[in-house]
Design a protein around this motif. Structure first.
Motif, mmCIF file in Angstrom:
data_model
loop_
_atom_site.group_PDB
_atom_site.id
_atom_site.type_symbol
_atom_site.label_atom_id
_atom_site.label_comp_id
_atom_site.label_asym_id
_atom_site.label_seq_id
_atom_site.Cartn_x
_atom_site.Cartn_y
_atom_site.Cartn_z
ATOM 1 N N UNK A 231 -16.338 -17.036 24.180
ATOM 2 C CA UNK A 231 -17.508 -17.594 23.971
ATOM 3 C C UNK A 231 -18.371 -16.844 25.138
ATOM 4 N N UNK A 232 -19.271 -16.268 24.805
ATOM 5 C CA UNK A 232 -20.236 -15.613 25.794
ATOM 6 C C UNK A 232 -20.744 -16.351 26.945
ATOM 7 N N UNK A 233 -20.806 -17.662 26.480
ATOM 8 C CA UNK A 233 -21.481 -18.620 27.538
ATOM 9 C C UNK A 233 -20.418 -18.679 28.972
ATOM 10 N N UNK A 234 -19.037 -18.464 28.505
ATOM 11 C CA UNK A 234 -18.036 -18.601 29.384
ATOM 12 C C UNK A 234 -17.723 -17.596 29.892
ATOM 13 N N UNK A 235 -17.747 -16.548 29.459
ATOM 14 C CA UNK A 235 -17.551 -15.017 29.951
ATOM 15 C C UNK A 235 -18.244 -14.051 29.213
ATOM 16 N N UNK A 236 -18.909 -13.071 30.120
ATOM 17 C CA UNK A 236 -19.809 -11.805 29.687
ATOM 18 C C UNK A 236 -18.737 -11.300 28.823
ATOM 19 N N UNK A 237 -19.285 -10.525 27.672
ATOM 20 C CA UNK A 237 -18.514 -9.900 26.653
ATOM 21 C C UNK A 237 -17.954 -8.551 27.204
ATOM 22 N N UNK A 238 -18.529 -7.904 28.234
ATOM 23 C CA UNK A 238 -17.826 -6.748 28.902
ATOM 24 C C UNK A 238 -16.741 -7.016 29.562
ATOM 25 N N UNK A 239 -16.823 -8.168 30.276
ATOM 26 C CA UNK A 239 -15.588 -8.793 31.114
ATOM 27 C C UNK A 239 -14.542 -9.169 30.252
ATOM 28 N N UNK A 240 -14.861 -9.845 29.217
ATOM 29 C CA UNK A 240 -13.754 -10.392 28.146
ATOM 30 C C UNK A 240 -13.064 -8.848 27.794
ATOM 31 N N UNK A 241 -13.822 -7.933 27.169
ATOM 32 C CA UNK A 241 -13.359 -6.794 26.946
ATOM 33 C C UNK A 241 -12.297 -6.054 27.962
ATOM 34 N N UNK A 242 -12.689 -6.154 29.169
ATOM 35 C CA UNK A 242 -11.836 -5.579 30.443
ATOM 36 C C UNK A 242 -10.743 -6.383 30.372
ATOM 37 N N UNK A 243 -10.783 -7.825 30.152
ATOM 38 C CA UNK A 243 -9.634 -8.751 30.663
ATOM 39 C C UNK A 243 -8.588 -8.585 29.551
ATOM 40 N N UNK A 244 -9.138 -8.355 28.092
ATOM 41 C CA UNK A 244 -8.389 -8.402 27.093
ATOM 42 C C UNK A 244 -8.074 -7.340 26.325
ATOM 43 N N UNK A 245 -9.014 -6.216 26.253
ATOM 44 C CA UNK A 245 -8.915 -5.139 25.335
ATOM 45 C C UNK A 245 -8.545 -3.795 26.264
ATOM 46 N N UNK A 246 -8.781 -3.751 27.547
ATOM 47 C CA UNK A 246 -8.481 -2.511 28.273
ATOM 48 C C UNK A 246 -6.994 -2.145 28.309
ATOM 49 N N UNK A 247 -6.940 -0.869 28.818
ATOM 50 C CA UNK A 247 -5.459 -0.603 29.125
ATOM 51 C C UNK A 247 -4.913 -1.231 30.273
ATOM 52 N N UNK A 248 -5.796 -1.923 31.043
ATOM 53 C CA UNK A 248 -5.229 -2.950 32.404
ATOM 54 C C UNK A 248 -5.060 -4.180 31.730
ATOM 55 N N UNK A 249 -5.381 -4.807 30.554
ATOM 56 C CA UNK A 249 -5.170 -6.048 29.920
ATOM 57 C C UNK A 249 -3.862 -6.422 29.904
ATOM 58 N N UNK A 250 -3.463 -7.627 30.522
ATOM 59 C CA UNK A 250 -2.038 -7.924 30.191
ATOM 60 C C UNK A 250 -1.458 -7.866 29.024
ATOM 61 N N UNK A 251 -2.108 -8.235 27.781
ATOM 62 C CA UNK A 251 -1.724 -8.212 26.607
ATOM 63 C C UNK A 251 -1.334 -6.620 26.220
ATOM 64 N N UNK A 252 -2.198 -5.682 26.674
ATOM 65 C CA UNK A 252 -1.987 -4.143 26.247
ATOM 66 C C UNK A 252 -0.733 -3.979 27.180
ATOM 67 N N UNK A 253 -0.784 -4.304 28.220
ATOM 68 C CA UNK A 253 0.588 -4.043 29.070
ATOM 69 C C UNK A 253 2.193 -4.746 28.486
ATOM 70 N N UNK A 254 1.912 -5.764 27.769
ATOM 71 C CA UNK A 254 2.932 -6.574 27.184
ATOM 72 C C UNK A 254 3.214 -5.881 25.942
ATOM 73 N N UNK A 255 2.367 -5.397 25.268
ATOM 74 C CA UNK A 255 2.807 -4.632 24.091
ATOM 75 C C UNK A 255 3.285 -3.035 24.246
ATOM 76 N N UNK A 256 3.240 -2.679 25.581
ATOM 77 C CA UNK A 256 3.663 -1.427 25.903
ATOM 78 C C UNK A 256 2.657 -0.204 25.478
#
Length: 366
Positions: A231-256
């Motif tokens: 929800x963009x009211x809880x987190x800015x979309x750009x920050x959400x992308x950094x948190x979950x989509x980027x190569x630094x995201x924990x999900x990305x690291x988890x998937x290798x």
């Protein structure tokens, strides 16, 4: 007039006599709160595995058996810690106590007063005659999926194989977790005995990893869709992308999949385009195989799901999607949302409802 005073005095005396035992009982109950008990079996070694870099890694667990357990085997709740797959330990809050055994230590006092810790919330099962086991798994900096799933399933098989030794009822085993731990708990519950996700950690390959109930507190259920669902009211979309989509995201690291030009955002685009010819398509399939929302079948165990309406880390849509999949498959589930809860403490009402539900599923008195 004297008779009235006698009546008042007698009533006061009776009131005092009746309240004194109640106060004593309250003090006794506080002293026997089992959420502060040390492990019955501490640092039990499951296996020594290897991280992706070849380094040896010991997997351990702490096993707590309620002292009320007698000759009858007790049910067990297996707890999987959170921490974004990147931190945390099977020792949970008990690690604080381990630093100092003195009851006057400030660290111990802090833990004793902390009633919002998810570890202690689930450890409360000890007060209901249920064993509590906190298990270990490799973090995303140590190994990529499916290593974490292998680790948790190995712990389940180990406990079932050694049930008689620990006084555990192997037919009454449930699993729970918070956040990243809930992701692993749900994935394990939904893929029990699936050969491609069992692994060989801890051995006991002929033993079932099945559980009869799962408690999921605000866990990710679709690794590909966390960013756009926030929800963009809880987190800015750009920050959400950094948190979950980027190569630094924990999900990305988890998937290798955290190298240059990679990341979950890349996988989602490939998935949305259904680009099966992409060299990264196997990673898309890996992400889906590791996402509980894709693994629901009619044979899944009952689920209790809790998620806060103000969660700014894991979108509530993640739990809604899992609940929808469970319902459509005809699987019993209960979903509770505290509209004001963050990514963390869900409130006493939710916790009490969870404990009552869990006791019912494990066939013990609440």
């Amino acid at each position: 007039m004297k008779r009235n005073w006698k009546k008042i005095a007698l009533t006061s005396l009776l009131s005092l006599t009746l309240t004194l035992p109640l106060a004593s009982y309250g003090q006794a109950a506080a002293q026997t709160d089992l959420t502060n008990m040390p492990p019955t079996y501490r640092d039990v070694l499951l296996d020594t595995v290897k991280n992706d870099n070849g380094a040896a890694r010991e997997l351990r667990m702490n096993i707590f058996i309620p002292p009320t357990a007698k000759k009858t085997a007790v049910p067990v709740l297996v707890y999987v810690h959170g921490g974004g797959w990147a931190k945390g330990s099977y020792e949970g809050d008990d690690a604080k106590k381990r630093l100092s055994e003195t009851p006057t230590s400030s660290q111990g006092a802090m833990m004793d007063k902390d009633n919002t810790s998810s570890y202690k919330i689930f450890k409360d099962v000890l007060n209901h005659g249920i064993a509590f086991v906190s298990v270990d798994y490799r973090l995303n900096s140590e190994a990529a999926l499916p290593a974490q799933i292998y680790d948790v399933k190995g712990a389940l098989r180990f406990l079932r194989a050694h049930a008689h030794e620990y006084g555990i009822d192997e037919s009454r085993m449930a699993i729970c977790g918070t956040s990243a731990g809930a992701h692993l708990a749900a994935e394990m519950a939904l893929t029990a005995n699936r050969p491609e996700l069992e692994g060989t950690v801890g051995g006991n390959s002929g033993v079932s990893s099945k559980v009869i109930a799962c408690v999921d507190y605000y866990g990710p259920t679709n690794l590909l869709t966390m960013a756009p669902e926030m929800d963009s009211r809880l987190q800015d979309p750009a920050q959400a992308a950094e948190t979950h989509d980027s190569t630094r995201a924990n999900e990305s690291i988890l998937l290798g999949f955290a190298g240059n030009g990679e990341g979950v955002g890349t996988l989602r685009k490939i998935s949305e385009a259904n680009d099966t010819a992409s060299p990264y398509w196997p990673m898309v399939e890996k992400a889906k195989l590791s996402s509980p929302a894709y693994q629901v079948t009619k044979d899944a165990p009952p689920f209790f799901i809790a998620h806060g309406g103000h969660d700014s880390l894991v979108p509530i849509q993640q739990s809604i999607s899992l609940q929808k999949a469970l319902t459509e498959a005809g699987v019993e589930n209960l979903f509770i949302c505290n509209s004001q809860a963050p990514h963390g403490y869900q409130g006493e009402d939710t916790n009490k409802a969870m404990m009552r539900w869990l006791c019912h599923k494990l066939n013990v008195k609440y």
